[in-house]
Design an enzyme around this catalytic site. Sequence first.
Site: not given
Ligand SMILES: [Zn+2]
Lengths: 607, 607
Positions: A275, A369
């Site tokens: 990420e 998230c």
């Molecule tokens: Zn996220």
Amino acid sequence: MRYIRKNGLFKAYQWDWWNKKKGKPPWRIWVGDLGKWIESASYTIALNEDKKLAVKIKKAINCLIKGQKEDGYLYPNPLMREQVFANLQEYHELYEIGHDIEAAVAYFQATGNTYFLKAMCKTADLLCQVFGRGKGQKRGYDGHPEIELALVKLYNATGNKNYLNLAKFFIEERGRKPYYFAREMKLLRKRGLPFFGWYKDEYSYSHRQAHKPVREQNEPVGHAVCLLYLYSGVADVAAITGDKELFNVCKRIWKNIITRRMYITGGVGSCPERESFTFDYDLPNENAYAETCASIALIFFAHHMLQIEVDSQYSDVMERVLYNAVLSGVGMDGKSFFYANPLAVYPEALKKLSPHRAGVRQKWFGCACCPPNIARLLASLGGYIYSTSENTIYVHLYAKGELNINFYGVNVKIIQETDYPWDGKVKLWVETAHPSEFNVAVRIPGWCRNARAMINNKKVDLKSVTKKGYAYLSKKWRHGDIIKLHFPMPVECVEAHPAVRMNAGRVALQRGPLVYCLEEIDNGKNLADICLVDRNNFKLFKRNDIKGEYIAIKGKAKRRVINYHWKNVLYRFNKSKEETIKFVAIPYHLRAHRKAGEMIVWIRSEK
Amino acid sequence: MRYIRKNGLFKAYQWDWWNKKKGKPPWRIWVGDLGKWIESASYTIALNEDKKLAVKIKKAINCLIKGQKEDGYLYPNPLMREQVFANLQEYHELYEIGHDIEAAVAYFQATGNTYFLKAMCKTADLLCQVFGRGKGQKRGYDGHPEIELALVKLYNATGNKNYLNLAKFFIEERGRKPYYFAREMKLLRKRGLPFFGWYKDEYSYSHRQAHKPVREQNEPVGHAVCLLYLYSGVADVAAITGDKELFNVCKRIWKNIITRRMYITGGVGSCPERESFTFDYDLPNENAYAETCASIALIFFAHHMLQIEVDSQYSDVMERVLYNAVLSGVGMDGKSFFYANPLAVYPEALKKLSPHRAGVRQKWFGCACCPPNIARLLASLGGYIYSTSENTIYVHLYAKGELNINFYGVNVKIIQETDYPWDGKVKLWVETAHPSEFNVAVRIPGWCRNARAMINNKKVDLKSVTKKGYAYLSKKWRHGDIIKLHFPMPVECVEAHPAVRMNAGRVALQRGPLVYCLEEIDNGKNLADICLVDRNNFKLFKRNDIKGEYIAIKGKAKRRVINYHWKNVLYRFNKSKEETIKFVAIPYHLRAHRKAGEMIVWIRSEK
Ligand SMILES: [Zn+2]
Ligand SMILES: [Zn+2]
């Protein structure tokens, strides 16, 4: 909210101190999610009364406060007493507290009610006690930055300088040698306390921007969301303290992102496995991660920078990100979400990957998230459209709506009428209680080649009044004055830098702020083979096969004919026959609404 | 060999039965490696006397035999008695034994000495006892296929039909429901025996081609080496037993590979994470795995198919793989190796990956599957060049050398003179003890558009004598007859099927059997941006900056100029300035010999 409750997050805060006899404590990864939700819900009730929602917010806040320990400590994972702030690298307690502080500030601003803010001040006071360079204090900082910007918000809301100083402390300590995270892990091992042990060297610390002191950092590295939260906080501290060096660090990082590591959609963080950012010009289309959260964090960072210096490079990016990477992350139903926002999709290739990279938007799930982050961004969008300084009202973004402010004792209203982003015409009605001299500074979008402006139907010489991308329209404004802006929106063929190896020989179509894409449902399979043959002739047309009307683009292209020559043949020496075709492109953010299938943004183009 | 000894493989076989008191046994992943080495060394001494090597081989064989248990069992990992053949899915004991059998057959054929062969027959007899459909026998098969083809080799060497039947048994049992691997794992759990537990459903069984019965398999799926070893064995059994259905399965799998899942270099297995096939036309260049071992296994499979039916589709692939994917795997020093053979390299992107995907060839290391596999292929290459049937001598591959055989009582010698693959001219001198009528069938390479042949300077009408890619030259051959073949080798621009999304708008340069590539050292950075402008004008020139002389290609192309327009700019609306350049391409197998840097095979091409 339904999803948050279902996951048991409310209960998560209501734990007593854990001890070893209780066995292994449950572990949850919702750290920060409840705070994000309260924050976004607070923005919503600030705009429109919603009693039901107000009750829900109170419930959530009460649950948070009830879970607060006596000293102000707060965390949704049951810990033993000796674990508190003992594993900052991995447990992200400060990240949780940061989101709760942001929530408390938002709730205070929405309602004027201080009880949640006071509770979070107690927590912040605890941090001021625990962290610092004094005797017995910890010289640590969180694995996941976020507390820094939250503390600045709390300082702005309360005026308590301790919070600003603590934010500064966290920033200054970050990445110093000897590494706090290394000492911390040693201590955890020594004390027999649990840790995962994923990160343990300079390279892995860079994942959390803790590989060198912030003032020495040059490149955006590591986890994208972390980096952008961190530098939003750094920009804040730089602004308030007037620390030029620190602001220059922010500018360096900013410049590198937007000139080397950002997708045309405004997505950032190209590496799905980590990420994270990777290296300059590494922007794979199909394997892009470009997490929705990271795009939102880029808007935050841009917004923080914009507050320090008004320059359209920041608001242009805000717009790019918002209309492409972020809107792509949420379905038109408002209830389904993408975490990853790749710039090319081949369904069979996705089958190999995780649900986070699915071909269709998913309902709010497990590690959630992105959805609450989208919620809090969209609910607070008003704050991004306008801003004011001494004698100027800034219009950063274009969207139907109105601004009401009291500007040096004069009530000023600006009504914005526009079909943006579908149409580049914007009308701004100025209403003032009495004539008043000030600037209305309107952003000239970076994508626009021939912006035009008129005040009361008189042409403005934009060149002479434009500075850093903003046209400063200055006069004694009277009730009923009309600013007309016209930003022509032809279809543009965008090239990427020659070092972006994935996009060599390709262009992306952009109209206004919207990046377009081709989908299989309109253009058949093997989209990669389609090649533009005319960069100058496109037709626009309206469609409504997705919720609401949108503008699609039609154009001329060619593609190879898959005829008998290709039957059971993988490689051929002879040039293939080609056929001319019409293709249809739709806005990128509307992708994957009709049918899962192939999608590309970057289209081959000859000539 | 040095590497094998250093790793302690010799000792690995000398273990006594393990028991739990001894703690956890060491685990080694060299299963099969020693056998592969003995096999390749045996081919070497078969060609040229080498006393030192012969001694080394004996030592290795003795070590193997010394480690053999009383009943014939053999394995380099210490096990408890009850673990024997109890975890076929994961331990690959039959794979080890298979390689040892291949080694024994090779040694027997090289030396005539039977002692190793006899030892391995003992092991094979044990398998015949343990496996089968009888009472008390196991209806299992190995996780990693290989034993099947080994047993056929042993049958061919010994005439013992039990071995053929056992090979057939393993093939027929594979993939049947209820899954043997599922029952096996259940049993392991019940008995408290160790297992890794990676694979436990139909999808994961497909990784080992055990998801459905072989006769029902349609697609090449799963681990590439496994699949190709399996189908080499299946082809053998089909050939010997005359089982047409089984042969048709092989043809289906073969056809799918070469028309949908093979790189232009002959690499297969595009997925690096699983070393596996993925889906049709999914041939990523930069993320290609294309393991050297898998390419070698593809040659094996092709060779087995060729032995059943002479058709140049098999030998064409053998040639393609050999000169590109396989030779790419080994350095010109003969001592450094690539495991992965991608078709595009960007050094910064490799930094993120494992050493198996490095930018420069590595010395023989840890999990050393590829190096000994290359060794045994190259040492046995002679067997791939020629073959004979009733009345035909086949020339499958072109390479300097000679063939000596006794053909129906007549000594025939064929001397091949050529500079292949650099030059398409081949001379074949036929020498016979007395005039004799037979065919010399020469392969007309699939890449050749205008093959020509002459016998004693008289032109042959190739069209009339060519069948399935072989020209059958038939006459009463006399001593001194000369066949001249000419396969013109212009530079060809190869297109990939339009569904290969990675190669749309691109061509690869091929000359004769050699695929070419561009390297950074010759062409600068940003190779992806280079675009051919003339598909018809290439210049050849000789170079010797890598061991030996080779032919490079020069051509005309264009690329964008990175001027001030691109300074701190990632996306632009205006068309970039382009410049015309000369590019240099070198044979793919010579890549990464001079300097690590960018490399591409597929080059952009307009028009
Ligand atoms: Zn996220
Ligand atoms: Zn290998």
